[in-house]
Write an enzyme that holds these catalytic residues in place. Structure first.
Site, mmCIF file in Angstrom:
data_model
loop_
_atom_site.group_PDB
_atom_site.id
_atom_site.type_symbol
_atom_site.label_atom_id
_atom_site.label_comp_id
_atom_site.label_asym_id
_atom_site.label_seq_id
_atom_site.Cartn_x
_atom_site.Cartn_y
_atom_site.Cartn_z
ATOM 1 N N ARG A 37 -10.362 47.418 -6.362
ATOM 2 C CA ARG A 37 -10.591 47.973 -7.694
ATOM 3 C C ARG A 37 -9.752 49.231 -7.930
ATOM 4 N NH1 ARG A 37 -12.561 44.054 -9.550
ATOM 5 N NH2 ARG A 37 -14.103 42.902 -8.393
ATOM 6 N N HIS A 67 -1.738 42.616 -0.336
ATOM 7 C CA HIS A 67 -2.051 42.287 -1.735
ATOM 8 C C HIS A 67 -2.358 43.585 -2.485
ATOM 9 C CE1 HIS A 67 -3.678 40.363 -5.251
ATOM 10 N NE2 HIS A 67 -3.690 39.155 -4.722
ATOM 11 N N TYR A 70 -6.411 44.611 -7.714
ATOM 12 C CA TYR A 70 -6.515 43.857 -8.978
ATOM 13 C C TYR A 70 -6.378 44.750 -10.201
ATOM 14 C CZ TYR A 70 -8.347 39.870 -6.352
ATOM 15 O OH TYR A 70 -8.498 38.815 -5.492
ATOM 16 N N HIS A 107 -0.340 40.547 -8.798
ATOM 17 C CA HIS A 107 -0.508 39.781 -10.026
ATOM 18 C C HIS A 107 0.396 40.432 -11.065
ATOM 19 C CE1 HIS A 107 -4.876 38.592 -8.713
ATOM 20 N NE2 HIS A 107 -3.933 38.193 -7.871
ATOM 21 N N GLU A 142 2.826 36.701 -7.918
ATOM 22 C CA GLU A 142 1.903 35.577 -7.720
ATOM 23 C C GLU A 142 1.845 34.709 -8.982
ATOM 24 O OE1 GLU A 142 -1.942 36.582 -6.090
ATOM 25 O OE2 GLU A 142 -2.710 34.552 -6.382
ATOM 26 N N HIS A 179 -4.265 28.425 -8.696
ATOM 27 C CA HIS A 179 -3.736 28.941 -9.962
ATOM 28 C C HIS A 179 -2.762 27.965 -10.625
ATOM 29 C CE1 HIS A 179 -4.480 33.387 -8.555
ATOM 30 N NE2 HIS A 179 -5.585 32.655 -8.577
ATOM 31 N N HIS A 211 -0.785 30.779 -1.344
ATOM 32 C CA HIS A 211 -2.231 30.999 -1.320
ATOM 33 C C HIS A 211 -2.860 29.623 -1.376
ATOM 34 C CE1 HIS A 211 -2.350 35.386 -3.023
ATOM 35 N NE2 HIS A 211 -2.149 35.350 -1.716
ATOM 36 N N HIS A 226 -11.783 29.778 -7.178
ATOM 37 C CA HIS A 226 -11.373 29.157 -5.921
ATOM 38 C C HIS A 226 -12.532 28.380 -5.298
ATOM 39 C CE1 HIS A 226 -8.157 32.547 -5.340
ATOM 40 N NE2 HIS A 226 -8.162 32.055 -6.555
ATOM 41 N N GLU A 256 -7.804 31.918 0.488
ATOM 42 C CA GLU A 256 -8.607 32.862 -0.307
ATOM 43 C C GLU A 256 -9.826 32.110 -0.826
ATOM 44 O OE1 GLU A 256 -5.530 33.581 -3.260
ATOM 45 O OE2 GLU A 256 -5.411 35.649 -2.562
HETATM 46 ZN ZN ZN Z 1 -7.351 33.383 -8.021
HETATM 47 FE FE FE Z 2 -4.175 34.073 -4.985
HETATM 48 FE FE FE Z 3 -4.052 37.262 -5.934
#
Ligand code: ZN
Ligand code: FE
Ligand code: FE
Length: 277
Positions: A37, A67, A70, A107, A142, A179, A211, A226, A256
Site C-alpha cells: 500500500r 514488485h 500497488y 503495474h 505487467e 490478466h 505471473h 486469481h 500469485e
Molecule cells: Zn492480478
Molecule cells: Fe500479476
Molecule cells: Fe502485479
C-alpha cells in the site's frame, strides 16, 4: 529445469525468503519492494543480502521478481501522486542495486479518465526520470486485465510505453496469465496465436517473466481475480501448455495464487509433474 516460485513476504529478509523458496521446491520468488500500500521502505541489510546471494548461487536460483507497491500510479491525476511514483520507483531501483541483475515489475497505472495517451506519456516520463544507465535491474511492465482505467490491457499499450522510454535495453514485460486471459487474449484455445501477436507487437525478446495464475472469471471478463492452478477458467491443461511452450519454458514463472506456503508447495509439485524435462 522449470524455474518456478511464488510471492513471498519480505518482512523477515532475503535469506528467509530464500530458505522458504527452497522449502517449497522453488528456485525463484517475488516480493514487494515495500508495503504494497506504499510507504517507506526498510533499508536493506547487507549481511542478510550476502547470505541470500550465497544461497541463491549454491541453489542455482533463477532471476527474482521485485514488485512495486500497488499504490504506485505513474499516471495519477494528482501531481503529488505522480511525484511520489517517480521517487518510489527511483528509490526501489537504487535499493535493488544490492541484489543486482534481477527484475522489477510494476503495474503501468490507471489513467483515471485522463485518457490512455496522457497516461502513457506520464508512465514513460516516470521511467525516464527514475531509470539510470547504472541500474542493473530490468524494468518490467505487467500486462493488465483492463479493469477500470488500467493501462497495459493490450500489447499495443505496452509497446507504446516502451517506444517512449530512452533506456529501452533495460525494459521488458511480465505476462500475467490471469490478466491477459481476462483482457481478451485466448491463451486457452490459441496460445500460439497470442504469442505470435506478442512477438509482432512488442517482440518476444522483451518477455522476461510470467505471473502464473488461473482466473476465477471467464475470458474477457476484465475482472482480475486469481484462482489456484487448475481451479479457474484457464485450467490445468492450458497451464501445462504454457509452462512447456518452447518460447516460455525457460522463463521464471511466479505464482500469485490464493495460497499459503503449503498450498504453493503443492502447486509447485503439480507443475513440476507436468513439465517436460
Ligand atoms: Zn492480478
Ligand atoms: Fe500479476
Ligand atoms: Fe502485479
Amino acid at each position: 529445469m522449470l524455474n518456478i516460485g511464488c510471492h513471498l513476504s519480505v518482512s523477515k529478509g532475503f535469506k528467509n525468503m530464500g530458505d522458504e523458496a527452497i522449502s517449497i521446491g522453488a528456485n525463484t520468488f517475488q516480493f514487494f519492494t515495500r508495503n504494497p500500500r506504499g510507504g517507506k521502505a526498510k533499508d536493506l541489510d547487507e549481511k542478510d543480502i550476502e547470505a541470500f546471494l550465497k544461497l541463491a548461487e549454491e541453489n542455482k536460483f533463477a532471476k527474482l521478481l521485485a514488485h512495486a507497491p500497488y499504490t504506485l500510479n505513474a499516471c495519477a491525476a494528482d501531481e503529488s501522486k505522480r511525484e511520489f511514483a517517480i521517487q518510489t520507483f527511483e528509490d526501489d531501483l537504487n535499493r535493488l542495486q544490492k541484489v543486482p541483475n534481477n527484475l522489477y515489475n510494476f503495474h503501468p497505472g490507471s489513467h483515471v479518465k485522463q485518457g490512455v495517451d496522457v497516461g502513457i506519456e506520464y508512465i514513460a516520463d516516470m521511467i525516464n526520470k527514475a531509470l539510470k544507465p547504472e541500474h542493473t535491474t530490468t524494468v518490467l511492465l505487467e500486462t493488465m486485465a483492463g479493469k477500470g482505467t488500467e493501462i497495459g490491457r493490450s500489447f499495443e499499450e505496452i509497446r507504446a510505453i516502451i517506444d517512449k522510454v530512452e533506456l529501452k535495453d533495460k525494459m521488458g514485460v511480465c505476462l500475467d496469465t490471469c490478466h491477459v486471459f481476462d483482457a481478451g487474449y485466448d491463451i486457452v484455445n490459441d496460445l500460439d496465436g497470442v504469442l505470435e501477436e506478442f512477438d509482432r507487437v512488442i517482440g518476444i525478446d522483451r518477455l522476461k517473466a510470467i505471473h502464473l495464475n488461473d482466473s476465477v472469471h471467464g475470458f474477457e471478463s476484465k475482472k482480475d481475480r486469481h484462482a489456484k492452478i487448475g481451479e479457474g477458467k484457464i485450467g490445468l491443461e492450458a497451464i501445462t501448455r504454457i509452462i512447456n511452450h518452447p518460447k516460455l519454458r525457460n522463463l521464471p514463472f511466479l505464482l500469485e495464487t490464493p495460497n499459503e506456503l503449503d498450498g504453493y508447495a503443492k502447486e509447485i509439485e503439480l507443475l513440476k509433474s507436468v513439465y517436460n524435462g
